[in-house]
Design a protein around this motif. Structure first.
Motif, PDB file in Angstrom:
ATOM      1  N   TYR A  91      -5.725   4.598   0.423  1.00 54.34           N
ATOM      2  CA  TYR A  91      -4.836   5.340   1.312  1.00 54.34           C
ATOM      3  C   TYR A  91      -3.523   4.578   1.497  1.00 54.34           C
ATOM      4  O   TYR A  91      -3.235   4.056   2.576  1.00 54.34           O
ATOM      5  CB  TYR A  91      -5.522   5.567   2.658  1.00 54.34           C
ATOM      6  CG  TYR A  91      -6.868   6.248   2.554  1.00 54.34           C
ATOM      7  CD1 TYR A  91      -6.964   7.571   2.128  1.00 54.34           C
ATOM      8  CD2 TYR A  91      -8.042   5.556   2.864  1.00 54.34           C
ATOM      9  CE1 TYR A  91      -8.198   8.195   2.016  1.00 54.34           C
ATOM     10  CE2 TYR A  91      -9.285   6.184   2.770  1.00 54.34           C
ATOM     11  CZ  TYR A  91      -9.353   7.498   2.339  1.00 54.34           C
ATOM     12  OH  TYR A  91     -10.573   8.117   2.222  1.00 54.34           O
ATOM     13  N   PRO A  92      -2.697   4.499   0.452  1.00 54.22           N
ATOM     14  CA  PRO A  92      -1.455   3.717   0.549  1.00 54.22           C
ATOM     15  C   PRO A  92      -0.482   4.256   1.592  1.00 54.22           C
ATOM     16  O   PRO A  92       0.317   3.493   2.145  1.00 54.22           O
ATOM     17  CB  PRO A  92      -0.864   3.796  -0.865  1.00 54.22           C
ATOM     18  CG  PRO A  92      -1.498   4.997  -1.489  1.00 54.22           C
ATOM     19  CD  PRO A  92      -2.872   5.074  -0.897  1.00 54.22           C
ATOM     20  N   ALA A  93      -0.541   5.546   1.875  1.00 53.63           N
ATOM     21  CA  ALA A  93       0.340   6.092   2.911  1.00 53.63           C
ATOM     22  C   ALA A  93       0.043   5.451   4.259  1.00 53.63           C
ATOM     23  O   ALA A  93       0.926   5.362   5.126  1.00 53.63           O
ATOM     24  CB  ALA A  93       0.179   7.608   3.000  1.00 53.63           C
ATOM     25  N   GLN A  94      -1.196   4.992   4.421  1.00 56.41           N
ATOM     26  CA  GLN A  94      -1.574   4.307   5.654  1.00 56.41           C
ATOM     27  C   GLN A  94      -1.335   2.804   5.554  1.00 56.41           C
ATOM     28  O   GLN A  94      -0.736   2.204   6.441  1.00 56.41           O
ATOM     29  CB  GLN A  94      -3.044   4.580   5.979  1.00 56.41           C
ATOM     30  CG  GLN A  94      -3.365   6.045   6.238  1.00 56.41           C
ATOM     31  CD  GLN A  94      -4.838   6.277   6.470  1.00 56.41           C
ATOM     32  OE1 GLN A  94      -5.602   5.359   6.752  1.00 56.41           O
ATOM     33  NE2 GLN A  94      -5.271   7.521   6.326  1.00 56.41           N
ATOM     34  N   LEU A 127       6.171   6.995   1.165  1.00 60.47           N
ATOM     35  CA  LEU A 127       4.915   7.106   1.899  1.00 60.47           C
ATOM     36  C   LEU A 127       4.505   8.561   2.075  1.00 60.47           C
ATOM     37  O   LEU A 127       3.312   8.892   1.996  1.00 60.47           O
ATOM     38  CB  LEU A 127       5.025   6.410   3.260  1.00 60.47           C
ATOM     39  CG  LEU A 127       4.581   4.934   3.268  1.00 60.47           C
ATOM     40  CD1 LEU A 127       5.497   4.087   2.391  1.00 60.47           C
ATOM     41  CD2 LEU A 127       4.540   4.390   4.681  1.00 60.47           C
ATOM     42  N   LEU A 128       5.479   9.435   2.293  1.00 60.76           N
ATOM     43  CA  LEU A 128       5.165  10.854   2.397  1.00 60.76           C
ATOM     44  C   LEU A 128       4.645  11.395   1.071  1.00 60.76           C
ATOM     45  O   LEU A 128       3.737  12.239   1.038  1.00 60.76           O
ATOM     46  CB  LEU A 128       6.406  11.628   2.852  1.00 60.76           C
ATOM     47  CG  LEU A 128       6.938  11.274   4.250  1.00 60.76           C
ATOM     48  CD1 LEU A 128       8.210  12.060   4.548  1.00 60.76           C
ATOM     49  CD2 LEU A 128       5.884  11.527   5.323  1.00 60.76           C
ATOM     50  N   TRP A 129       5.190  10.887  -0.045  1.00 65.83           N
ATOM     51  CA  TRP A 129       4.685  11.284  -1.364  1.00 65.83           C
ATOM     52  C   TRP A 129       3.229  10.862  -1.526  1.00 65.83           C
ATOM     53  O   TRP A 129       2.391  11.655  -1.973  1.00 65.83           O
ATOM     54  CB  TRP A 129       5.544  10.661  -2.462  1.00 65.83           C
ATOM     55  CG  TRP A 129       5.182  11.106  -3.848  1.00 65.83           C
ATOM     56  CD1 TRP A 129       5.686  12.166  -4.538  1.00 65.83           C
ATOM     57  CD2 TRP A 129       4.207  10.507  -4.712  1.00 65.83           C
ATOM     58  NE1 TRP A 129       5.097  12.270  -5.778  1.00 65.83           N
ATOM     59  CE2 TRP A 129       4.185  11.264  -5.911  1.00 65.83           C
ATOM     60  CE3 TRP A 129       3.357   9.409  -4.594  1.00 65.83           C
ATOM     61  CZ2 TRP A 129       3.351  10.956  -6.978  1.00 65.83           C
ATOM     62  CZ3 TRP A 129       2.513   9.089  -5.657  1.00 65.83           C
ATOM     63  CH2 TRP A 129       2.515   9.858  -6.835  1.00 65.83           C
ATOM     64  N   PHE A 130       2.945   9.610  -1.164  1.00 66.38           N
ATOM     65  CA  PHE A 130       1.556   9.140  -1.256  1.00 66.38           C
ATOM     66  C   PHE A 130       0.631  10.007  -0.413  1.00 66.38           C
ATOM     67  O   PHE A 130      -0.491  10.334  -0.837  1.00 66.38           O
ATOM     68  CB  PHE A 130       1.452   7.681  -0.804  1.00 66.38           C
ATOM     69  CG  PHE A 130       1.926   6.681  -1.817  1.00 66.38           C
ATOM     70  CD1 PHE A 130       1.330   6.598  -3.061  1.00 66.38           C
ATOM     71  CD2 PHE A 130       2.958   5.805  -1.521  1.00 66.38           C
ATOM     72  CE1 PHE A 130       1.757   5.668  -4.006  1.00 66.38           C
ATOM     73  CE2 PHE A 130       3.399   4.873  -2.451  1.00 66.38           C
ATOM     74  CZ  PHE A 130       2.793   4.809  -3.693  1.00 66.38           C
ATOM     75  N   ASP A 153      -8.233 -10.027   1.523  1.00 70.76           N
ATOM     76  CA  ASP A 153      -7.478 -10.392   2.719  1.00 70.76           C
ATOM     77  C   ASP A 153      -6.393  -9.377   3.061  1.00 70.76           C
ATOM     78  O   ASP A 153      -5.634  -9.588   4.010  1.00 70.76           O
ATOM     79  CB  ASP A 153      -6.835 -11.778   2.534  1.00 70.76           C
ATOM     80  CG  ASP A 153      -6.107 -11.911   1.198  1.00 70.76           C
ATOM     81  OD1 ASP A 153      -6.620 -11.387   0.194  1.00 70.76           O
ATOM     82  OD2 ASP A 153      -5.040 -12.531   1.159  1.00 70.76           O
ATOM     83  N   LEU A 154      -6.328  -8.268   2.326  1.00 66.05           N
ATOM     84  CA  LEU A 154      -5.309  -7.254   2.589  1.00 66.05           C
ATOM     85  C   LEU A 154      -5.914  -5.887   2.885  1.00 66.05           C
ATOM     86  O   LEU A 154      -5.498  -5.206   3.827  1.00 66.05           O
ATOM     87  CB  LEU A 154      -4.353  -7.152   1.399  1.00 66.05           C
ATOM     88  CG  LEU A 154      -3.193  -6.177   1.541  1.00 66.05           C
ATOM     89  CD1 LEU A 154      -2.307  -6.554   2.732  1.00 66.05           C
ATOM     90  CD2 LEU A 154      -2.357  -6.120   0.267  1.00 66.05           C
ATOM     91  N   LEU A 155      -6.889  -5.481   2.089  1.00 65.00           N
ATOM     92  CA  LEU A 155      -7.526  -4.176   2.258  1.00 65.00           C
ATOM     93  C   LEU A 155      -8.998  -4.352   2.607  1.00 65.00           C
ATOM     94  O   LEU A 155      -9.657  -5.268   2.119  1.00 65.00           O
ATOM     95  CB  LEU A 155      -7.403  -3.352   0.967  1.00 65.00           C
ATOM     96  CG  LEU A 155      -5.979  -3.056   0.473  1.00 65.00           C
ATOM     97  CD1 LEU A 155      -6.032  -2.361  -0.877  1.00 65.00           C
ATOM     98  CD2 LEU A 155      -5.223  -2.208   1.486  1.00 65.00           C
ATOM     99  N   ASP A 156      -9.508  -3.466   3.447  1.00 65.94           N
ATOM    100  CA  ASP A 156     -10.918  -3.502   3.835  1.00 65.94           C
ATOM    101  C   ASP A 156     -11.748  -2.914   2.691  1.00 65.94           C
ATOM    102  O   ASP A 156     -11.662  -1.715   2.402  1.00 65.94           O
ATOM    103  CB  ASP A 156     -11.117  -2.694   5.116  1.00 65.94           C
ATOM    104  CG  ASP A 156     -12.534  -2.806   5.680  1.00 65.94           C
ATOM    105  OD1 ASP A 156     -13.448  -3.211   4.932  1.00 65.94           O
ATOM    106  OD2 ASP A 156     -12.722  -2.475   6.862  1.00 65.94           O
TER     107      ASP A 156
END
Length: 204
Positions: A91-94, A127-130, A153-156
């Protein structure tokens, strides 16, 4: 045969993992061409570029790290490419909202929240595109492998694990410790090549 490596945020075409894949294939499987383009451009252009590269060779496989994993998943939904994802961003937009102020909704589309070391200016419009590129159900989950590090250490890692298990991806490997960059990737390359192309290391 063609192997397309899709790098993540803050990386570029001459990335370490792309080099590792290229050196490995040159040494052991010289008939596999490794392509690692620089993707520091707006995401719509990234998807267009990657699609064009894939269309050059019907035997293309994908490896995507982090944000590159998101693009690889999008491509996998529409094209018959076997795919390996490394600590993918789902979910890169998030996740990219961390670069933007709290009043995100009030910002103009061309507001730049972050600039990568190699020149991609990440805008609100990106981000809107993602957000518009929803990941639809996978048509060929058997053609995908996902490798996750609990020490990311960046994404869950649990977010990706949950998503891909829902998508009935059987080839999910969850490893303890590690980091987001998956620094031990070089030792996984034989496993990756075997999954993507069905090739084993040749006898010396």
């Amino acid at each position: 045969m063609q192997l397309l490596y899709i790098h993540g945020l803050n990386s570029e075409g001459n990335s370490l993992k792309g080099q590792q894949l290229s050196r490995f294939c040159q040494c052991h499987f010289p008939h596999i061409r490794v392509v690692s383009p620089d993707l520091n451009i707006p995401p719509a252009q990234v998807l267009e570029l990657l699609t064009a590269i894939i269309q050059q060779d019907k035997e293309t496989a994908l490896v995507g790290l982090s944000l590159g994993g998101f693009f690889a998943t999008l491509l996998h939904q529409h094209l018959p490419c076997k795919t390996v994802l490394l600590n993918p961003s789902i979910y890169p937009a998030q996740s990219l909202r961390r670069f933007f102020p709290a009043n995100f909704d009030d910002l103009p589309p061309d507001f730049v929240g972050y600039t990568t070391p190699n020149g991609w200016q990440v805008t609100k419009a990106d981000l809107l595109w993602f957000a518009q590129q929803s990941l639809t159900p996978l048509n060929r989950p058997e053609n995908m492998m996902v490798i996750l590090k609990q020490g990311d250490d960046l994404l869950d890692y649990r977010v990706s694990e949950h998503y891909f298990r829902q998508q009935q991806v059987a080839n999910i490997i969850v490893e303890a410790d590690g980091d987001h960059r998956m620094s031990d990737f070089f030792i996984k390359i034989p496993q990756v090549i075997h999954f993507l192309f069905g090739l084993n290391m040749p006898y010396e």
